[in-house]
Write an enzyme that holds these catalytic residues in place. Structure first.
Site, PDB file in Angstrom:
ATOM      1  N   GLU A 356      10.299 -17.932 -14.099  1.00  0.00           N
ATOM      2  CA  GLU A 356       9.138 -18.800 -14.304  1.00  0.00           C
ATOM      3  C   GLU A 356       8.642 -19.487 -13.032  1.00  0.00           C
ATOM      4  O   GLU A 356       8.543 -20.700 -12.960  1.00  0.00           O
ATOM      5  CB  GLU A 356       9.463 -19.853 -15.367  1.00  0.00           C
ATOM      6  CG  GLU A 356       8.645 -19.641 -16.596  1.00  0.00           C
ATOM      7  CD  GLU A 356       9.470 -19.521 -17.871  1.00  0.00           C
ATOM      8  OE1 GLU A 356       8.856 -19.304 -18.897  1.00  0.00           O
ATOM      9  OE2 GLU A 356      10.699 -19.649 -17.807  1.00  0.00           O
TER      10      GLU A 356
HETATM   11  C1  TNX Z   1      12.895 -15.806 -20.900  1.00  0.00           C
HETATM   12  S1  TNX Z   1      12.548 -13.576 -18.859  1.00  0.00           S
HETATM   13  C2  TNX Z   1      13.645 -16.311 -19.881  1.00  0.00           C
HETATM   14  C3  TNX Z   1      14.671 -17.321 -20.165  1.00  0.00           C
HETATM   15  C4  TNX Z   1      14.712 -17.726 -21.598  1.00  0.00           C
HETATM   16  C5  TNX Z   1      14.462 -16.533 -22.483  1.00  0.00           C
HETATM   17  C6  TNX Z   1      14.542 -16.819 -23.948  1.00  0.00           C
HETATM   18  C7  TNX Z   1      13.303 -14.721 -18.037  1.00  0.00           C
HETATM   19  C8  TNX Z   1      13.595 -14.405 -16.663  1.00  0.00           C
HETATM   20  N1  TNX Z   1      13.593 -15.909 -18.582  1.00  0.00           N
HETATM   21  O1  TNX Z   1      14.525 -18.444 -19.341  1.00  0.00           O
HETATM   22  O2  TNX Z   1      15.960 -18.272 -21.860  1.00  0.00           O
HETATM   23  O3  TNX Z   1      13.205 -16.004 -22.187  1.00  0.00           O
HETATM   24  O4  TNX Z   1      14.424 -15.658 -24.709  1.00  0.00           O
END
Ligand code: TNX
Length: 550
Positions: A356
């Site tokens: 993110e």
């Molecule tokens: C996406 S895809 C995330 C996580 C969350 C998860 C929950 C990615 C790199 N990160 O931070 O825990 O979705 O499904």
């Protein structure tokens, strides 16, 4: 010992002596004798698991009709002399088998002329296996011989042997045999060298015994990397010397204020060793520059305004969880963390997060990961990051974790073209925290932002078709991710992970032409009793024909 050559009465006679006062048991034993006698003459492998029932599917299987191996009390486990790796694999297999069989199974050195009876772990040798992770497993009436050219191959052979023994081999208490293996030969090697399982111990902490149990299960299916997500907004889970507040404050709780905890450096080391003793390499993840609320709550000086945040226990990512990118304290922290983690981790990779970070201006993101990459290099490791960090990490020698098309795609492809590798973890298929089905019994555990994912969905994808334009030879392998916002403890973790993790294991191991849902679901079903005997919780998904009682 030889199932087809040994007189069946020999084994039965000694058993009968133990049960002389239990008439019913004698009668049952007698009826087994009849069954063996009537069908056993055509097949010495009566009752053995078919060699074709292995998950993930081996490259080649040849069955020798009426031959079988029976592990017996007098058998030993033999290892090529002078090889610590062969000895480690031998100790591992002997350790697995001693409990359920009650046999002594001493580990001995393999000597030239002698014909060993038992299990043989042979490194190198005449019949060369050409892949570092490949193995050849031969079952004759006298021995099961696993030959490989490297340590990893031996452990992969052992994982196969475990599945060829009766399911009761997974029991933790002594159990009556026979311990029979069908005769034949399996020749095998993986499609991809990277077959990972990511476990999030940050959102809700999973203590050491839970992580060990997870390792035990993934090792059964030839997963060779455990990616440990140690840090996130809701929790900091690894002791860092000279930064005690990270775990004291940052590790105190998790999502919803529950399941706090952290690993001391000794505990982390013991997890790393435990994994390695089963053929699994640990990759620690040091998150950043987002998802770092736990650190920002632990030390005021890490915040741009110098004031510590309140700890965060929310479900979604913290809007405040971003490191102060221009602050030297940020890099002092990261140097300490990456340095200590590198020193504790013998494996080649450190994962540096990147989760993110798309809303951080590209130049700032690049500047952050350039500094982080230098630290990773300085501490002697290779860099691995989520696709959000692609292009910000130097490409050569790097690994990118792909989870969905549409984020930074051009940079993922450019990094791959410049010598970087990509791990395929498409969220719609490999995110184990996705619900199987909104109405399934495990509800409300699990997320659904990437959709629900049945077992068939977890199997129905191709690594090479996830990102148009990605060179196929840049794919290092596959990874399943178990995020734990909704998960409390290992039973819930297992319910979501199994059996879907086995699908990802097979996608990563078996060659593309071998992938077939209809035959996979049959082989998967046969794992039900094994998982049950091992006390691994799994979801009895309706798309798999589980045997009655498993
Ligand atoms: C996406 S895809 C995330 C996580 C969350 C998860 C929950 C990615 C790199 N990160 O931070 O825990 O979705 O499904």
């Amino acid at each position: 010992m030889n199932a087809s050559e040994s007189p069946p009465g020999h084994r039965l006679r000694s058993r009968r002596m133990k049960v002389t006062i239990v008439g019913v048991a004698v009668a049952i034993t007698a009826s087994v004798t009849v069954a063996t006698a009537s069908f056993g003459s055509s097949s010495g492998a009566e009752g053995a698991t078919p060699l074709t029932q292995v998950v993930p599917k081996p490259v080649s299987v040849r069955t020798t009709g009426n031959v079988a191996f029976d592990l017996d009390r007098g058998d030993a486990v033999y290892a090529t002399g002078g090889s610590a790796d062969a000895k480690a694999a031998a100790e591992f297999v002997a350790g697995l088998l001693r409990k359920p069989t009650g046999f002594a199974l001493p580990v001995r050195t393999l000597t030239g002329g002698a014909k060993p009876e038992g299990i043989v772990l042979a490194l190198g040798g005449a019949n060369k296996v050409t892949h570092a992770e490949g193995y050849q497993l031969d079952v004759t009436s006298k021995a099961v011989t696993i030959q490989a050219d490297a340590r990893a191959g031996l452990f992969n052979g052992v994982a196969t042997l475990r599945q060829l023994l009766p399911a009761k081999v997974e029991r933790q208490q002594r159990t009556a045999g026979p311990w029979r293996v069908q005769g034949g030969r399996i020749t095998d090697q993986p499609r991809y060298g990277y077959r990972g399982a990511m476990l999030d111990v940050a959102r809700h902490f999973l203590p050491e015994p839970d992580v060990r149990k997870y390792i035990d299960t993934i090792a059964r299916y030839k997963i060779n990397y455990l990616h440990l997500h140690l840090i996130d907004d809701q929790g900091w889970r690894l002791e860092i010397k000279d930064w005690p507040e990270l775990t004291k404050t940052g590790g105190a709780s998790g999502v919803g204020g529950m399941n706090g905890g952290f690993f001391t450096q000794e505990q982390y080391t013991s997890i790393v060793r435990y994994a390695w003793a089963r053929g699994v390499t640990v990759i620690p993840e040091v998150e950043g520059p987002a998802h770092m609320h736990a650190a920002l709550a632990s030390y005021g000086k890490l915040n741009c305004d110098g004031k510590a945040l309140e700890p965060y226990t929310g479900f979604v990512p913290s809007p405040e969880g971003r490191l102060c990118l221009d602050d030297p304290d940020t890099y002092e922290l990261m140097d300490a963390v990456i340095g200590q983690v590198a020193a504790l981790t013998p494996g080649p990779y450190i994962h540096v997060g990147g989760d993110e970070t798309q809303d951080i201006p590209e130049a700032d993101r690049d500047a952050y990961f350039t500094k982080i990459a230098k630290l990773v290099e300085k501490h002697g490791k290779k860099i691995y990051g989520w696709q959000d960090a692609a292009g910000s990490m130097p490409a050569a020698g790097s690994m990118t974790g792909f989870w969905a098309a549409g984020i930074n795609d051009d940079r993922v492809i450019a990094a791959a073209e410049a010598g970087g590798k990509v791990v395929m973890a498409p969220s719609a298929h490999t995110y184990l925290d996705m619900k199987y089905d909104e109405t399934a019994p495990e509800y409300p555990i699990g997320n659904s932002w990437a959709g629900t994912s049945t077992v068939e969905d977890s199997y129905g994808w191709k690594p090479e078709e996830q990102l148009a334009g990605l060179p196929e030879n840049a794919i290092a392998g596959v990874e399943s991710a178990l995020w734990t916002e909704t998960i409390f403890g290992i039973r819930q973790a297992e319910d979501l992970a199994f059996p879907r993790l086995l699908s990802v294991a097979e996608i990563g191991w078996a060659k593309a032409s071998a992938h077939d849902w209809n035959t996979f679901r049959e082989r998967l079903a046969a794992q039900g009793p094994r998982l049950r005997e091992a006390r691994v919780n799994y979801y009895q998904a309706p798309d798999v024909p589980w045997p009655l009682g498993s």
